[in-house]
Design an enzyme around this catalytic site. Structure first.
Site, PDB file in Angstrom:
ATOM      1  N   SER A   6       0.712  -1.411  -0.400  1.00 14.63           N
ATOM      2  CA  SER A   6       0.472   0.214  -0.038  1.00 14.63           C
ATOM      3  C   SER A   6       0.717   0.980  -0.332  1.00 14.63           C
ATOM      4  CB  SER A   6      -1.078   0.201   1.348  1.00 14.63           C
ATOM      5  OG  SER A   6      -1.273   1.448   1.005  1.00 14.63           O
ATOM      6  N   HIS A  31      -1.405  -1.125  -4.811  1.00 13.80           N
ATOM      7  CA  HIS A  31      -2.661  -0.619  -4.022  1.00 13.80           C
ATOM      8  C   HIS A  31      -2.256   0.202  -3.633  1.00 13.80           C
ATOM      9  CE1 HIS A  31      -5.380  -1.898  -1.320  1.00 13.80           C
ATOM     10  NE2 HIS A  31      -5.533  -1.048  -0.542  1.00 13.80           N
ATOM     11  N   ASP A  33      -4.411   4.039  -2.279  1.00 14.11           N
ATOM     12  CA  ASP A  33      -5.535   4.626  -1.638  1.00 14.11           C
ATOM     13  C   ASP A  33      -6.045   5.117  -1.481  1.00 14.11           C
ATOM     14  OD1 ASP A  33      -3.845   2.091   1.009  1.00 14.11           O
ATOM     15  OD2 ASP A  33      -5.223   2.101   0.331  1.00 14.11           O
ATOM     16  N   MET A  35      -8.994   8.783  -1.182  1.00 10.22           N
ATOM     17  CA  MET A  35      -9.854   8.784   0.033  1.00 10.22           C
ATOM     18  C   MET A  35     -10.337  10.638  -0.208  1.00 10.22           C
ATOM     19  SD  MET A  35      -7.417   7.395   2.946  1.00 10.22           S
ATOM     20  CE  MET A  35      -6.830   5.520   3.743  1.00 10.22           C
ATOM     21  N   HIS A  64      -8.360   1.297  -4.744  1.00  4.31           N
ATOM     22  CA  HIS A  64      -8.750   1.236  -3.325  1.00  4.31           C
ATOM     23  C   HIS A  64      -9.692   2.172  -3.216  1.00  4.31           C
ATOM     24  CE1 HIS A  64      -9.012   0.355   0.994  1.00  4.31           C
ATOM     25  NE2 HIS A  64     -10.938   0.190   0.579  1.00  4.31           N
ATOM     26  N   MET A  66     -11.849   4.836  -1.232  1.00  2.00           N
ATOM     27  CA  MET A  66     -12.847   4.471  -0.083  1.00  2.00           C
ATOM     28  C   MET A  66     -13.473   6.366  -0.105  1.00  2.00           C
ATOM     29  SD  MET A  66      -9.485   3.397   2.310  1.00  2.00           S
ATOM     30  CE  MET A  66      -8.707   3.334   0.650  1.00  2.00           C
ATOM     31  N   MET A 135     -11.599  -5.894   4.858  1.00  2.00           N
ATOM     32  CA  MET A 135     -10.745  -4.773   5.518  1.00  2.00           C
ATOM     33  C   MET A 135     -10.363  -5.162   6.151  1.00  2.00           C
ATOM     34  SD  MET A 135     -10.329  -2.242   3.743  1.00  2.00           S
ATOM     35  CE  MET A 135      -9.275  -1.766   4.428  1.00  2.00           C
ATOM     36  N   ASP A 173      -6.650  -6.087   4.293  1.00  2.00           N
ATOM     37  CA  ASP A 173      -6.276  -5.034   3.769  1.00  2.00           C
ATOM     38  C   ASP A 173      -6.240  -4.506   5.182  1.00  2.00           C
ATOM     39  OD1 ASP A 173      -6.693  -2.041   1.676  1.00  2.00           O
ATOM     40  OD2 ASP A 173      -5.023  -2.755   3.046  1.00  2.00           O
TER      41      ASP A 173
HETATM   42  C1  DX5 Z   1      -6.986   1.221   4.734  1.00  2.00           C
HETATM   43  C2  DX5 Z   1      -5.432   0.933   3.930  1.00  2.00           C
HETATM   44  C3  DX5 Z   1      -5.109  -0.153   3.247  1.00  2.00           C
HETATM   45  C4  DX5 Z   1      -3.589  -0.018   4.896  1.00  2.00           C
HETATM   46  C5  DX5 Z   1      -2.638  -0.589   4.640  1.00  2.00           C
HETATM   47  O1  DX5 Z   1      -7.473   2.276   5.406  1.00  2.00           O
HETATM   48  O2  DX5 Z   1      -7.130   1.402   2.586  1.00  2.00           O
HETATM   49  O3  DX5 Z   1      -4.446  -0.368   2.494  1.00  2.00           O
HETATM   50  O4  DX5 Z   1      -3.201   1.401   3.879  1.00  2.00           O
HETATM   51  O5  DX5 Z   1      -1.756  -0.326   5.292  1.00  2.00           O
HETATM   52  P1  DX5 Z   1      -1.494  -1.076   6.082  1.00  2.00           P
HETATM   53  O6  DX5 Z   1      -0.609  -2.454   5.963  1.00  2.00           O
HETATM   54  O7  DX5 Z   1      -0.103  -0.508   7.338  1.00  2.00           O
HETATM   55  O8  DX5 Z   1      -2.411  -1.402   7.562  1.00  2.00           O
HETATM   56 ZN    ZN Z   2      -6.449   0.192   1.152  1.00  2.00          ZN
END
Ligand code: DX5
Ligand code: ZN
Length: 214
Positions: A6, A31, A33, A35, A64, A66, A135, A173
């Site tokens: 990630s 990956h 993320d 947000m 991903h 969010m 998750m 994840d």
């Molecule tokens: C959290 C993200 C994850 C996170 C994973 O909302 O979707 O992908 O970045 O990071 P670690 O492995 O540090 O939990």
């Molecule tokens: Zn993620």
């Protein structure tokens, strides 16, 4: 086990080089993320940033979302180079419409479950997606602790996929590392996201290799 670092845990002042570094370290997917500060209490980056770092690797971009309105932005993330787009079933967008929109751009589609959302929430669309993302932390931040009570949910989804003979992979994840990757593999995880475990490691390639050997 496939490993998807990630990038939320990376040094964003060198985002492109960090992606290249993960590629060379043996990552299977990247990956990313996204947000919006509304669906989750944090803001990261959008499609323009992903477009800029697309050329740093040929590895699949596992995006991903969010965000509250994923359907509204599918074209932007496809144009930016996403290979897989996962979005939350808890978002404001219609699940089937969003899956169809992603597929209309020849991009793989996945649905994501927050910890409190039961496995059954994806059973109706299981035959339409390529991936289910479970998750194992509350979405919004890296570096949280792994929620082992999500393992039965992963197993229930795996059992349903097997029972119906579907070709769907499961990604987990959040909080994943050497201490819990074997439990993830046992529960039926095909792709593990790892942010902190990889980026805080002395030797990311070594950690990725160890995680892949599960
Ligand atoms: C959290 C993200 C994850 C996170 C994973 O909302 O979707 O992908 O970045 O990071 P670690 O492995 O540090 O939990
Ligand atoms: Zn993620």
């Amino acid at each position: 086990m496939l490993i998807a670092p990630s990038l939320l845990s990376c040094d964003f002042s060198k985002f492109g080089e960090e992606i290249r570094r993960m590629d060379l370290a043996g990552a299977d997917y990247m990956h990313l993320d996204v947000m919006d500060g509304h669906f989750v209490p944090n803001i990261t980056f959008g499609a323009p940033v992903i477009k800029y770092v697309r050329s740093f690797t040929d590895k699949p971009f596992d995006v991903h979302l969010m965000i509250s309105e994923p359907l509204r932005y599918i074209d932007d993330f496809c144009d930016a180079g996403a290979d897989i787009i996962t979005f939350h079933v808890e978002s404001d967008s219609d699940v089937n419409e969003t899956i169809d929109k992603i597929h209309s751009r020849n991009v793989k589609a996945g649905v994501v479950l927050k910890p409190k959302t039961p496995a059954e929430a994806v059973f109706d669309c299981l035959d339409k997606v390529e991936m289910v993302l479970v998750m194992t932390v509350e979405p919004g931040f890296g570096g949280q602790s792994f929620m082992a009570d999500m393992l039965p949910k992963i197993k229930a989804i795996k059992d349903e996929i097997t029972r119906r003979g579907l070709d769907v992979i499961i990604e987990a994840d959040g909080g994943i590392g050497e201490g819990n990757i074997a439990l993830c593999a046992e529960a039926g995880v095909d792709v593990a996201v790892a942010g902190t475990a990889v980026f805080k490691a002395e030797n990311p390639a070594e950690v990725i290799k160890k995680l892949q050997n599960n």
